[in-house]
Scaffold this motif. Structure first.
Motif, mmCIF file in Angstrom:
data_model
loop_
_atom_site.group_PDB
_atom_site.id
_atom_site.type_symbol
_atom_site.label_atom_id
_atom_site.label_comp_id
_atom_site.label_asym_id
_atom_site.label_seq_id
_atom_site.Cartn_x
_atom_site.Cartn_y
_atom_site.Cartn_z
ATOM 1 N N LEU A 1 28.584 12.167 40.758
ATOM 2 C CA LEU A 1 29.431 13.302 41.114
ATOM 3 C C LEU A 1 29.858 13.162 42.567
ATOM 4 O O LEU A 1 29.086 12.695 43.415
ATOM 5 C CB LEU A 1 28.682 14.626 40.944
ATOM 6 C CG LEU A 1 28.326 15.079 39.535
ATOM 7 C CD1 LEU A 1 27.649 16.454 39.601
ATOM 8 C CD2 LEU A 1 29.553 15.134 38.647
ATOM 9 N N TYR A 2 31.070 13.593 42.862
ATOM 10 C CA TYR A 2 31.603 13.521 44.223
ATOM 11 C C TYR A 2 31.900 14.921 44.732
ATOM 12 O O TYR A 2 32.273 15.817 43.965
ATOM 13 C CB TYR A 2 32.863 12.667 44.258
ATOM 14 C CG TYR A 2 32.622 11.235 43.853
ATOM 15 C CD1 TYR A 2 32.292 10.272 44.792
ATOM 16 C CD2 TYR A 2 32.688 10.853 42.517
ATOM 17 C CE1 TYR A 2 32.042 8.957 44.421
ATOM 18 C CE2 TYR A 2 32.440 9.542 42.134
ATOM 19 C CZ TYR A 2 32.127 8.607 43.087
ATOM 20 O OH TYR A 2 31.870 7.308 42.709
ATOM 21 N N GLY A 3 31.741 15.115 46.037
ATOM 22 C CA GLY A 3 31.965 16.423 46.624
ATOM 23 C C GLY A 3 32.776 16.359 47.893
ATOM 24 O O GLY A 3 33.372 15.337 48.214
ATOM 25 N N TYR A 4 32.755 17.487 48.610
ATOM 26 C CA TYR A 4 33.521 17.645 49.839
ATOM 27 C C TYR A 4 35.007 17.521 49.498
ATOM 28 O O TYR A 4 35.497 18.303 48.699
ATOM 29 C CB TYR A 4 33.021 16.683 50.909
ATOM 30 C CG TYR A 4 31.571 16.989 51.251
ATOM 31 C CD1 TYR A 4 31.234 17.811 52.322
ATOM 32 C CD2 TYR A 4 30.527 16.522 50.434
ATOM 33 C CE1 TYR A 4 29.904 18.137 52.588
ATOM 34 C CE2 TYR A 4 29.205 16.851 50.699
ATOM 35 C CZ TYR A 4 28.909 17.653 51.782
ATOM 36 O OH TYR A 4 27.606 17.995 52.038
ATOM 37 N N SER A 5 35.744 16.575 49.997
ATOM 38 C CA SER A 5 37.155 16.472 49.623
ATOM 39 C C SER A 5 37.346 15.397 48.570
ATOM 40 O O SER A 5 36.878 14.282 48.741
ATOM 41 C CB SER A 5 38.009 16.125 50.844
ATOM 42 O OG SER A 5 39.308 15.773 50.438
ATOM 43 N N PRO A 6 38.066 15.711 47.467
ATOM 44 C CA PRO A 6 38.324 14.682 46.466
ATOM 45 C C PRO A 6 39.513 13.801 46.818
ATOM 46 O O PRO A 6 40.055 13.127 45.979
ATOM 47 C CB PRO A 6 38.620 15.515 45.220
ATOM 48 C CG PRO A 6 39.263 16.731 45.758
ATOM 49 C CD PRO A 6 38.577 17.014 47.068
ATOM 50 N N GLU B 1 37.981 12.931 34.204
ATOM 51 C CA GLU B 1 36.856 13.618 34.829
ATOM 52 C C GLU B 1 36.648 14.968 34.171
ATOM 53 O O GLU B 1 37.585 15.744 34.008
ATOM 54 C CB GLU B 1 37.103 13.782 36.323
ATOM 55 C CG GLU B 1 35.919 14.364 37.067
ATOM 56 C CD GLU B 1 36.140 14.375 38.570
ATOM 57 O OE1 GLU B 1 35.192 14.672 39.292
ATOM 58 O OE2 GLU B 1 37.268 14.095 38.994
ATOM 59 N N GLN B 2 35.407 15.264 33.791
ATOM 60 C CA GLN B 2 35.093 16.508 33.107
ATOM 61 C C GLN B 2 34.312 17.448 34.003
ATOM 62 O O GLN B 2 33.584 17.021 34.895
ATOM 63 C CB GLN B 2 34.278 16.228 31.841
ATOM 64 C CG GLN B 2 35.028 15.450 30.780
ATOM 65 C CD GLN B 2 34.139 15.167 29.587
ATOM 66 O OE1 GLN B 2 33.301 14.283 29.610
ATOM 67 N NE2 GLN B 2 34.317 15.950 28.540
ATOM 68 N N GLN B 3 34.443 18.748 33.734
ATOM 69 C CA GLN B 3 33.618 19.725 34.416
ATOM 70 C C GLN B 3 32.266 19.806 33.712
ATOM 71 O O GLN B 3 32.053 19.223 32.655
ATOM 72 C CB GLN B 3 34.314 21.081 34.431
ATOM 73 C CG GLN B 3 35.615 21.092 35.218
ATOM 74 C CD GLN B 3 36.145 22.485 35.441
ATOM 75 O OE1 GLN B 3 35.382 23.442 35.529
ATOM 76 N NE2 GLN B 3 37.457 22.614 35.534
ATOM 77 N N PHE B 4 31.333 20.527 34.339
ATOM 78 C CA PHE B 4 30.012 20.697 33.754
ATOM 79 C C PHE B 4 30.133 21.365 32.388
ATOM 80 O O PHE B 4 30.663 22.469 32.264
ATOM 81 C CB PHE B 4 29.136 21.531 34.687
ATOM 82 C CG PHE B 4 27.756 21.780 34.161
ATOM 83 C CD1 PHE B 4 26.897 20.723 33.933
ATOM 84 C CD2 PHE B 4 27.317 23.076 33.912
ATOM 85 C CE1 PHE B 4 25.608 20.945 33.456
ATOM 86 C CE2 PHE B 4 26.037 23.307 33.443
ATOM 87 C CZ PHE B 4 25.177 22.243 33.210
ATOM 88 N N GLY C 1 40.121 6.369 42.287
ATOM 89 C CA GLY C 1 39.517 5.062 42.155
ATOM 90 C C GLY C 1 38.010 5.075 42.226
ATOM 91 O O GLY C 1 37.378 4.029 42.257
ATOM 92 N N ASN C 2 37.388 6.267 42.256
ATOM 93 C CA ASN C 2 35.936 6.339 42.325
ATOM 94 C C ASN C 2 35.319 6.213 40.941
ATOM 95 O O ASN C 2 35.761 6.853 39.989
ATOM 96 C CB ASN C 2 35.496 7.664 42.957
ATOM 97 C CG ASN C 2 35.890 7.751 44.411
ATOM 98 O OD1 ASN C 2 35.550 6.889 45.202
ATOM 99 N ND2 ASN C 2 36.624 8.784 44.766
ATOM 100 N N LEU C 3 34.255 5.429 40.836
ATOM 101 C CA LEU C 3 33.548 5.256 39.584
ATOM 102 C C LEU C 3 32.762 6.521 39.270
ATOM 103 O O LEU C 3 31.950 6.977 40.076
ATOM 104 C CB LEU C 3 32.597 4.063 39.679
ATOM 105 C CG LEU C 3 31.822 3.691 38.418
ATOM 106 C CD1 LEU C 3 32.779 3.209 37.339
ATOM 107 C CD2 LEU C 3 30.789 2.625 38.752
ATOM 108 N N ILE C 4 32.993 7.118 38.092
ATOM 109 C CA ILE C 4 32.320 8.366 37.757
ATOM 110 C C ILE C 4 31.308 8.215 36.626
ATOM 111 O O ILE C 4 30.364 8.997 36.542
ATOM 112 C CB ILE C 4 33.328 9.482 37.401
ATOM 113 C CG1 ILE C 4 34.191 9.071 36.207
ATOM 114 C CG2 ILE C 4 34.184 9.833 38.613
ATOM 115 C CD1 ILE C 4 35.134 10.179 35.742
#
Length: 287
Positions: free
Chosen positions: A17-22, A125-128, A1-4
């Motif tokens: 971008l989000y980090g730590y635990s998804p 969600e895409q990778q770099f 539910g996070n806006l990316i």
């Protein structure tokens, strides 16, 4: 539910971008304007413990040096946060990403009969995976050797690109420049991502000769040249904000007391780190 990622009426995009635990403790680690999610990258080396925690389900990293790098994470030196990546003399560590074809809205629809809707793969969600164009890459490095304040000549960032036949298109090496601040010096340069590139490799290298000291890398990031980006670093155990890095990759530090109250804010500048705000509070004792 996070806006990316968002796009306004003028087709200007912004991304997070989000980090730590998804899963339970997802926190933003990078925010950029005029950029897509696939075009930005950041690694502060603080959340690698989450990758090895069996209590969390971790998605593939958007951008990180986690491939064999866990043993290289160092807790004695850090530009921001508590950790950095240590590279010993004459060695390097790298990460590679496949550059996927452009993903335009309306392409490659996938029909899911169970839910009776069309899923666009570019909504995922895409990778770099940087598109062709000019980018800024930067990082902070430290080496505990020589005369304090002198240029850290052994630290390098190498960016390589390969075509579909894995033939090298380009290889660019970046070195340190600018002032040394509390032992840390910045590496920054421009990268032209080629339209024919299908693989990009970013290498962190300690090019020192025999007997040279270790080099520590921290706050590695990359974003489009015409975008603005800020990144965040958190305390790994309680996810308290420890630092925020601006568009030039200079940090603002946040310090707390034992109760978790913010007591000091420091700003990193070309002339050093200065305190810009400090507060103290206490409970008045009654006789």
């Amino acid at each position: 539910g996070n806006l990316i990622e968002t796009k306004d009426i003028l087709d200007r995009k912004a991304t997070t971008l989000y980090g730590y635990s998804p899963t339970l403790k997802n926190v933003p680690v990078a925010i950029a304007s005029n950029a897509e999610q696939r075009q930005i990258a950041f690694d502060g080396f603080e959340d690698y413990d989450y990758f090895n925690n069996p209590n969390f389900t971790v998605l593939p990293g958007h951008f990180n040096f986690s491939n064999g790098a866990v043993s290289l994470i160092d807790q004695t030196e850090s530009h921001t946060g508590e950790k950095s990546l240590k590279i010993v003399q004459g060695t390097s560590h790298y990460m590679g990403k496949a550059i996927q074809p452009n993903c335009d809205e309306g392409e490659f629809f996938i029909f899911n009969p169970a839910d009776n809707y069309l899923l666009e793969h570019c909504n995922c969600e895409q990778q770099f995976s940087p598109k062709a164009g000019k980018y800024i890459i930067s990082a902070w490095v430290k080496q505990n050797a020589g005369i304090p304040g002198t240029t850290i000549a052994d630290a390098e960032i190498i960016v390589r690109q390969f075509d579909v036949a894995q033939v090298s298109i380009s290889s660019v090496t970046f070195s340190t420049s600018g002032p040394v601040i509390e032992g840390w010096q910045r590496i920054e340069g421009e990268v032209d991502v080629d339209a024919l590139a299908v693989t990009i490799i970013i290498e962190l290298k300690n090019g020192g000769a025999a007997g040279a000291a270790d080099v520590y890398f921290d706050d590695v990031r990359m974003h489009p040249f015409n975008s603005a980006m800020k990144t965040m670093v958190y305390q790994p155990d309680n996810l308290r904000l420890m630092a925020e890095l601006d568009n030039q990759n200079y940090a603002t530090f946040f310090e707390y007391d034992e109760e978790g109250t913010l007591v000091r804010i420091k700003k990193e500048t070309e002339k050093g780190i200065v305190t810009i705000k400090e507060t103290r509070s206490s409970i008045v004792k009654t006789p």
